[in-house]
Write a protein that holds these residues in place. Structure first.
Motif, PDB file in Angstrom:
ATOM      1  N   THR A 149       0.863  -1.167   0.000  1.00 34.14           N
ATOM      2  CA  THR A 149       0.000   0.000   0.000  1.00 34.14           C
ATOM      3  C   THR A 149       0.906   1.225   0.000  1.00 34.14           C
ATOM      4  O   THR A 149       1.767   1.370   0.874  1.00 34.14           O
ATOM      5  CB  THR A 149      -0.927   0.036   1.228  1.00 34.14           C
ATOM      6  N   VAL A 150       0.725   2.096  -1.002  1.00 30.37           N
ATOM      7  CA  VAL A 150       1.727   3.131  -1.261  1.00 30.37           C
ATOM      8  C   VAL A 150       1.079   4.484  -1.528  1.00 30.37           C
ATOM      9  O   VAL A 150       0.033   4.568  -2.171  1.00 30.37           O
ATOM     10  CB  VAL A 150       2.595   2.720  -2.481  1.00 30.37           C
ATOM     11  N   GLU A 151       1.711   5.542  -1.015  1.00 29.21           N
ATOM     12  CA  GLU A 151       1.383   6.904  -1.426  1.00 29.21           C
ATOM     13  C   GLU A 151       2.166   7.184  -2.709  1.00 29.21           C
ATOM     14  O   GLU A 151       3.396   7.184  -2.697  1.00 29.21           O
ATOM     15  CB  GLU A 151       1.795   7.913  -0.347  1.00 29.21           C
ATOM     16  N   SER A 152       1.471   7.383  -3.811  1.00 30.01           N
ATOM     17  CA  SER A 152       2.143   7.548  -5.106  1.00 30.01           C
ATOM     18  C   SER A 152       2.508   9.012  -5.334  1.00 30.01           C
ATOM     19  O   SER A 152       1.643   9.880  -5.347  1.00 30.01           O
ATOM     20  CB  SER A 152       1.242   7.038  -6.231  1.00 30.01           C
ATOM     21  N   TYR A 153       3.811   9.277  -5.537  1.00 28.73           N
ATOM     22  CA  TYR A 153       4.305  10.643  -5.666  1.00 28.73           C
ATOM     23  C   TYR A 153       4.652  11.035  -7.103  1.00 28.73           C
ATOM     24  O   TYR A 153       4.346  12.131  -7.548  1.00 28.73           O
ATOM     25  CB  TYR A 153       5.545  10.855  -4.791  1.00 28.73           C
ATOM     26  N   ALA A 154       5.329  10.145  -7.813  1.00 28.11           N
ATOM     27  CA  ALA A 154       5.806  10.528  -9.146  1.00 28.11           C
ATOM     28  C   ALA A 154       6.208   9.296  -9.947  1.00 28.11           C
ATOM     29  O   ALA A 154       6.435   8.218  -9.400  1.00 28.11           O
ATOM     30  CB  ALA A 154       6.996  11.481  -9.031  1.00 28.11           C
ATOM     31  N   LEU A 155       6.319   9.495 -11.258  1.00 25.63           N
ATOM     32  CA  LEU A 155       6.815   8.463 -12.166  1.00 25.63           C
ATOM     33  C   LEU A 155       8.149   8.905 -12.741  1.00 25.63           C
ATOM     34  O   LEU A 155       8.374  10.096 -12.964  1.00 25.63           O
ATOM     35  CB  LEU A 155       5.821   8.227 -13.305  1.00 25.63           C
ATOM     36  N   LYS A 156       9.031   7.949 -12.969  1.00 25.24           N
ATOM     37  CA  LYS A 156      10.349   8.259 -13.543  1.00 25.24           C
ATOM     38  C   LYS A 156      10.704   7.202 -14.577  1.00 25.24           C
ATOM     39  O   LYS A 156      10.449   6.012 -14.364  1.00 25.24           O
ATOM     40  CB  LYS A 156      11.424   8.302 -12.456  1.00 25.24           C
ATOM     41  N   GLU A 157      11.306   7.631 -15.663  1.00 28.31           N
ATOM     42  CA  GLU A 157      11.780   6.716 -16.691  1.00 28.31           C
ATOM     43  C   GLU A 157      13.298   6.628 -16.623  1.00 28.31           C
ATOM     44  O   GLU A 157      13.988   7.629 -16.422  1.00 28.31           O
ATOM     45  CB  GLU A 157      11.363   7.190 -18.083  1.00 28.31           C
ATOM     46  N   PHE A 158      13.817   5.415 -16.791  1.00 26.22           N
ATOM     47  CA  PHE A 158      15.267   5.218 -16.823  1.00 26.22           C
ATOM     48  C   PHE A 158      15.569   3.994 -17.668  1.00 26.22           C
ATOM     49  O   PHE A 158      15.074   2.898 -17.401  1.00 26.22           O
ATOM     50  CB  PHE A 158      15.818   5.035 -15.400  1.00 26.22           C
ATOM     51  N   LYS A 159      16.364   4.187 -18.722  1.00 30.30           N
ATOM     52  CA  LYS A 159      16.772   3.108 -19.619  1.00 30.30           C
ATOM     53  C   LYS A 159      15.585   2.291 -20.132  1.00 30.30           C
ATOM     54  O   LYS A 159      15.560   1.059 -20.031  1.00 30.30           O
ATOM     55  CB  LYS A 159      17.794   2.196 -18.919  1.00 30.30           C
ATOM     56  N   ASN A 160      14.611   3.000 -20.656  1.00 29.85           N
ATOM     57  CA  ASN A 160      13.436   2.396 -21.290  1.00 29.85           C
ATOM     58  C   ASN A 160      12.548   1.615 -20.326  1.00 29.85           C
ATOM     59  O   ASN A 160      11.739   0.785 -20.744  1.00 29.85           O
ATOM     60  CB  ASN A 160      13.843   1.481 -22.452  1.00 29.85           C
ATOM     61  N   ARG A 161      12.691   1.865 -19.037  1.00 23.82           N
ATOM     62  CA  ARG A 161      11.795   1.269 -18.043  1.00 23.82           C
ATOM     63  C   ARG A 161      11.167   2.390 -17.214  1.00 23.82           C
ATOM     64  O   ARG A 161      11.775   3.441 -17.012  1.00 23.82           O
ATOM     65  CB  ARG A 161      12.546   0.306 -17.123  1.00 23.82           C
TER      66      ARG A 161
END
Length: 299
Positions: A149-161
């Motif tokens: 169960t998580v508080e979602s803060y942000a998305l990040k991309e790194f090396k196509n993932r």
């Protein structure tokens, strides 16, 4: 077929204006040429073109603006340059996929598993609305997935993932979750309070990759590349802090301001003999140790 033609037409209009501003006559000529080339009917009236402009704006946040002085249309994507560029890249990929069946022998796509992008929309919805999320997460070193169960803060991309940055409700710490190992995502009705002053760009500003090493101070990392590899590093910088120190016929040397993490070490090792660590000495020692361990596998 009409919907496929419409989406493909949007792509062509954007592609045309991406190269340079154009009049409606020039856009019409380009659509007519592509109609003959692809076997579709992309020809439209001025009225339909104006409707397409509105649709493209609402769907993709790309505005096609009329410049009355030059009498041409042009693309405007102010405010989100990175996101806008990715949208344009997505159009390019879509166009390639759209014709892949007809040109399959000339196109070779990378064979890989899903990057977890099927959850991007729901995760962005949860981030925007400050909703807790629940999902099962499979760590590589564990046999069974764990319910999170998580508080979602942000998305990040790194090396196509793609990765999710969030706070684990149980452990009360910030964690990174790879989207390709995240399953059974549920957006909960429970809201959370977003941390005051938190900014994802600042959080990752001094790191390479997804490992942040909180509490550590960034150091000056100086790397020397051979001329051939330097051309790639120059065209695609390793980090936003990259400064060129030497750009000669014998060497390409850069300075980075970073926290030294596992991701950075692995990146440096990936260049093999084409790179040398100049500073700091501790990073030099780390690279030497890793290389010695690699050589020991062949002794």
């Amino acid at each position: 077929m009409a919907q496929i033609e419409m989406i493909a037409r949007f792509n062509l209009i954007i592609k045309k204006l991406r190269k340079q501003p154009a009049t409606f006559v020039e856009i019409s000529a380009y659509l007519d040429f592509e109609s003959n080339l692809q076997g579709y009917d992309f020809n439209i009236s001025k009225r339909t073109f104006d409707r397409d402009r509105n649709t493209i704006s609402s769907l993709f946040n790309i505005d096609i603006v009329w410049d009355s002085r030059r009498q041409v249309y042009y693309l405007e994507m102010d405010g989100q340059p990175e996101a806008s560029e990715r949208i344009l890249e997505a159009f390019d990929v879509f166009n390639a996929l759209n014709i892949a069946d007809r040109l399959s022998e000339y196109i070779h796509f990378e064979s890989r598993k899903s990057a977890g992008t099927e959850n991007l929309y729901d995760l962005l919805h949860a981030i925007e609305n400050r909703c807790l999320i629940r999902f099962r997460y499979q760590k590589y070193w564990e046999d069974k997935p764990e319910l999170k169960t998580v508080e979602s803060y942000a998305l990040k991309e790194f090396k196509n993932r793609w990765y999710l940055l969030g706070k684990d409700e149980k452990k009360q710490n910030l964690r990174i979750y790879a989207l390709d190992r995240l399953n059974e995502l549920t957006i909960l009705n429970t809201k959370f309070v977003y941390p005051a002053g938190f900014a994802v760009k600042s959080y990752f500003s001094n790191c390479f990759g997804i490992i942040t090493s909180e509490g550590q101070s960034p150091v000056e990392v100086i790397l020397s590349f051979n001329v051939w590899q330097g051309k790639y590093i120059k065209s695609l910088p390793l980090h936003h802090s990259q400064q060129i120190l030497v750009d000669s016929s014998k060497e390409f040397r850069i300075k980075l301001l970073l926290v030294v993490t596992f991701d950075l070490v692995m990146e440096i090792l990936s260049y093999g003999p084409d790179v040398k660590v100049i500073e700091p000495p501790s990073l030099q020692d780390e690279i030497k140790l890793r290389l010695a361990e690699s050589l020991s596998n062949y002794s």
